[in-house]
Design an enzyme around this catalytic site. Structure first.
Site, short mmCIF file in Angstrom:
data_model
loop_
_atom_site.label_atom_id
_atom_site.label_comp_id
_atom_site.label_asym_id
_atom_site.label_seq_id
_atom_site.Cartn_x
_atom_site.Cartn_y
_atom_site.Cartn_z
N LYS A 45 5.56 -12.75 32.80
CA LYS A 45 5.62 -12.17 31.57
C LYS A 45 5.84 -12.92 30.40
CE LYS A 45 5.30 -7.63 32.83
NZ LYS A 45 4.40 -6.65 32.18
N SER A 279 6.78 -7.81 43.93
CA SER A 279 5.23 -7.52 43.61
C SER A 279 4.55 -8.75 44.03
CB SER A 279 5.36 -7.30 42.06
OG SER A 279 5.91 -8.37 41.52
#
Length: 318
Positions: A45, A279
């Site tokens: 991110k 994830s």
């Protein structure tokens, strides 16, 4: 890589062939893991945070000294805390209490104001549902209005996907020496999938893209949501549509359980020395499934989205 600012070393992360894991399971093909947990904020991110802020500056949507607000599961918030801190923007992260406490502590350490939002009745700590996210979004909107702030809006701001189009895709193409045949990614905002697939297809139109979702919450694939709560933080919010997937051809959808994601994340640590999060386990589990099926003999690229250090208070490492 040498920079004058920490922002200069966002991206350019190394990649690793997971040949040990593939061979141990008797599969035909290769998996290229992009190690984005080695970004300054320990997640992919950071790329999107920098992309959104710099595009907003260029477009005049963000003014000097203006407060930036964003909902986050922790990773986008960490990236924005770093970017905003370096550029002089106060940053407010709005996050569900269902996310791991390490994330809030890291954002605070980086100078962010962190506002934690209680989960809705019946939600399970450590398992953030779409309804929980909707409540976080409501609070974020309220703070934006009260403070005249700029909303980073990772689910809609084009700077998110554009960052992955320009950097992640280009790096994966180079890292694989142009051999990548498919990309698989666990869907949060969809920015990584949409941007990276578009970037790879600009290099080779035949590259296939697979969306990864939690089993029981695979709304993007059109399945009924039967288990909105799951431990794979940062995505799988049971949203039937995502802006960054519109106009992007999806070649297939894969669903992965929290248990399998946990097992593969642990296997990544033991077998490859990669200390990733939930994830990351979901992405590699999906890639292994693809090599056992439609991508047999191919080269599947995935992103190791964030660091296992962000999950020490969860059952990922019990």
């Amino acid at each position: 890589m040498t920079g004058q600012s920490i922002l200069d070393v966002i991206g350019g992360t190394p990649a690793l062939w997971l040949d040990r894991m593939v061979a141990a399971r008797g599969l035909d093909g290769r998996i290229l893991a992009k190690l984005d947990y080695l970004n300054p904020g320990f997640s992919k991110k950071d790329r999107a945070a920098l992309g959104i802020i710099e595009l907003a500056e260029t477009q005049g949507a963000l003014h000097p000294g203006q407060t930036v607000v964003e909902l986050t599961s922790g990773n986008m918030g960490t990236g924005l805390a770093i970017v905003c801190g370096q550029k002089g923007y106060p940053f407010v992260a709005v996050m569900s209490r269902g996310n791991s406490v390490e994330r809030a502590r890291m954002m605070t350490a980086l100078g962010a104001e962190v506002i934690l939002v209680d989960q809705i009745a019946g939600s399970v700590p450590g398992q953030v549902s779409g309804a929980d996210l909707a409540e976080v979004d409501r609070v974020a909107q309220q703070i934006v209005a009260e403070r005249g702030a700029f909303r980073a809006d990772q689910f809609h701001h084009v700077g998110n996907a554009q960052a992955h189009f320009e950097t992640t895709a280009a790096e994966i193409w180079t890292d694989s020496a142009g051999t990548v045949t498919a990309f698989a990614d666990f869907a949060g905002s969809g920015g990584t999938f949409g941007g990276t697939v578009a970037g790879l297809r600009a290099k080779k139109a035949q590259v296939r893209g697979y969306v990864v979702e939690p089993e029981g919450a695979a709304a993007l694939s059109g399945e009924d949501v039967t288990h909105a709560d799951h431990p794979i933080q940062g995505g799988g919010y049971s949203m039937a549509t995502l802006d960054f997937l519109r106009g992007t051809s999806v070649d297939g959808y894969l669903s992965v359980t929290g248990e399998v994601s946990r097992d593969i994340a642990r296997a990544l640590a033991r077998e490859e020395g990669i200390f990733g999060g939930f994830s990351a386990g979901a992405n590699v589990a999906a890639a292994l499934e693809l090599l056992a099926g439609p991508e047999k003999g191919g080269v599947v690229a995935v992103v190791i989205c964030d660091s296992g250090l962000k999950y020490l208070s969860t059952d990922l490492w019990d």
